[in-house]
Design an enzyme around this catalytic site. Structure first.
Site, PDB file in Angstrom:
ATOM      1  N   GLU A  92       0.834  -1.207   0.000  1.00  6.59           N
ATOM      2  CA  GLU A  92       0.000   0.000   0.000  1.00  6.59           C
ATOM      3  C   GLU A  92       0.860   1.244   0.000  1.00  6.59           C
ATOM      4  O   GLU A  92       2.029   1.224   0.366  1.00  6.59           O
ATOM      5  CB  GLU A  92      -0.956   0.036   1.188  1.00  6.59           C
ATOM      6  CG  GLU A  92      -0.353  -0.319   2.529  1.00  6.59           C
ATOM      7  CD  GLU A  92       0.829   0.476   2.955  1.00  6.59           C
ATOM      8  OE1 GLU A  92       0.725   1.735   2.927  1.00  6.59           O
ATOM      9  OE2 GLU A  92       1.846  -0.119   3.339  1.00  6.59           O
ATOM     10  N   GLU A 108       4.365  -0.428   1.164  1.00 10.25           N
ATOM     11  CA  GLU A 108       4.445  -0.569  -0.295  1.00 10.25           C
ATOM     12  C   GLU A 108       4.396  -2.030  -0.733  1.00 10.25           C
ATOM     13  O   GLU A 108       4.228  -2.323  -1.917  1.00 10.25           O
ATOM     14  CB  GLU A 108       5.736   0.054  -0.875  1.00 10.25           C
ATOM     15  CG  GLU A 108       5.901   1.537  -0.649  1.00 10.25           C
ATOM     16  CD  GLU A 108       7.228   2.076  -1.196  1.00 10.25           C
ATOM     17  OE1 GLU A 108       7.984   1.312  -1.829  1.00 10.25           O
ATOM     18  OE2 GLU A 108       7.498   3.273  -0.985  1.00 10.25           O
TER      19      GLU A 108
END
Lengths: 355, 355
Positions: free
Chosen positions: B177, B321
């Site tokens: 994310e 991420e």
């Protein structure tokens, strides 16, 4: 001058300029400050080892040193001694745990007969096997020294020479070992070097029960009592209570450090080898990457002696062969990628944090 | 029936026959019993997930869901909100931390705009970017719900559909994310689902000082007080205190589980997504691999709720991420290698331990 002394003279601390340059770049990467934690610390180390902010990590090799142990006669292992040569064949044919994990990591494997009680002439054509045999195993360290000082030197120098040869083709080394009974000399070495009581350091090896563990502890205490190794003298420790594969690993680490190559050190036995190398030349610490925390209880203290409070992995491994080192090589590669592949704030036009 | 309910009906526990077959083989490998510890446990899980003792793990993808957060107006992050779209561009062009680590692991990366406050029409041709935008970010959850229940469902179903599409080409999923401010909704979700006090769960995100941390805790307590999410209702939690990327991750996990594919879950925010998925369908737990232990203090309790006491890595990561998931994919591959590449005692003619 002998190869050992010459090599120790060629081992220098990590390069501070390269470390600073690496740190400066990592602090500018498009992410919160030091957000990849231990991998960024490792990237700085790789730069310091190699004197480069583009440290080479592509060509990787696991060197699995194999040797036999006279102390097996005391019943310290659940596996019979003939498993040592059987596993040498298994590794040479690609079927052992280390082969599987090295394949995943893109690392080559070689198994080295440095002290196995078997004739491997039928393996002479194997690409994964080499012979550097010094003797067909150690003497029983519960009755006297493992080997002569001359043979201890030979074991270390065999490891050094192998590292110097391999350093022409490889960027990263991983240590590994195979030797039924070799947690016993390793625990003894751990006790001498860390100064901790044997009882706190000794574990179940390949699977001893409580009674067998108590017996193993008593034997290790006897080993130390009989041999009285000098804690400040690496060759004396190796000769009195070590093993040929442990000496070979010590040499491999020294040779790699002399060529400024990172050495990913595997588990309990490999770390005993690293302690011997450290006693011979303390600067080797700067080239050692502790791959994982073994199930063996003494491993923690041994790693702390090497300045490694946080090994990269902690996955309940207790196999050896180099398996933890192989798996950790992925993280070494990741560290290099972080150093060279990630954009800085300026390069990517990303806004920075408020100060 | 809607896609969400249909998908939940297609999620079954791991297959016990495949687990037993895998365990039986692993117990016969040429090594001491279960000597590769957690990697062998993972190998059994992979067999149970995929219903196969040759689980496919070759084709790997990290899906990085991106969304913005109205709560950033409260000053919960050190980075400005425009970093969310800037990092979407950075990932799409291959320059972010996730790109470096995914490259090392041999995984593809796609970044998904599911709720970013920016127009990415100039990225429409990028192979690493897709748009599934539901809204340009959440409302401020310190003042009311993040989104409507309808939009919460849309976010989850977008993730499900993406997983179903990608499952045709990929064997292993990793979650990731990007979203400035998203540790705040994640901490709030952690508090609701684990029942722990906000103070014990909340950390410094991308780098808050003590005063800022105290403020963040007060805001999260207010978020919970104002919104009163129903701890038993995943969609209600997501709508009231979640984020679009968190909903997308929940859906991705559900979709992967419905296709019996392993999902390597990244850090704190991804695990908040996993908790939403778990509330929607508890069997998803059987397909979740916890990649690492984040620096955020609540992560431990969230992982325990998912039955994951020991994540694979613990390297002081706090990036997100998908970086931890990417690095852990190496261990997933290693587990498959152990299951299929290592010889048994019988195959290699190696003697076994005394019983």
């Amino acid at each position: 001058m002998n190869l050992l002394e010459q090599t120790c003279r060629e081992i220098f601390p990590q390069d501070n300029d390269a470390r600073s340059q690496a740190r400066a770049r990592l602090e500018q990467l498009t992410m919160p400050h030091w957000a990849l934690g231990d991998v960024m610390d490792l990237a700085v180390d790789l730069a310091g080892m190699s004197k480069s902010i583009e440290p080479a990590v592509e060509k990787k090799i696991i060197v699995t040193m194999a040797g036999d142990h006279g102390v097996v006669a005391e019943g310290v292992s659940k596996f019979p001694a003939e498993v040592t040569p059987q596993m040498v064949y298994n590794i040479a044919s690609g079927g052992a745990g280390i082969n599987a994990l090295a394949r995943q990591a893109g690392a080559d494997v070689i198994v080295v007969d440095i002290g196995v009680n078997a004739d491997f002439s039928d393996l002479s054509g194997s690409e994964r096997f080499i012979s550097r045999k010094i003797a067909p195993g150690t003497n029983n360290i519960a009755a006297g020294p493992a080997m002569s000082i001359a043979n201890a030197r030979k074991a270390v120098e065999a490891g050094i020479q192998l590292a110097l040869d391999l350093a022409q083709s490889y960027d990263v080394f991983g240590t590994g070992e195979m030797g039924i009974g070799n947690t016993t000399p390793s625990s003894a070495i751990a006790a001498v070097v860390t100064g901790k009581p044997v009882r706190e350091l000794t574990g179940r090896g390949t699977g001893l029960d409580d009674e067998q563990l108590g017996r193993k502890i008593a034997i290790i205490e006897k080993v130390l009592e009989i041999n009285k190794p000098d804690p400040q003298n690496g060759l004396d420790i190796l000769a009195k209570i070590g093993g040929y594969e442990i000496g070979g690993i010590a040499g491999l680490i020294l040779g790699a450090a002399a060529r400024r190559k990172p050495v990913v050190v595997d588990g309990f036995i490999s770390t005993a080898g690293a302690l011997i190398a450290f006693k011979l030349e303390p600067f080797v610490r700067d080239y050692i990457i502790c791959s994982h925390r073994s199930v063996e209880p003494g491993h923690k203290y041994m790693q702390e002696t090497l300045g490694c409070a946080r090994p990269l992995l902690d996955l309940n491994f207790r196999l050896g062969e180099g398996t933890g080192a192989a798996l950790a090589m992925n993280i070494v590669e990741a560290a290099r990628r972080v150093l060279t592949d990630v954009a800085t704030f300026a390069e990517a036009a990303v806004a920075q944090a408020d100060k």
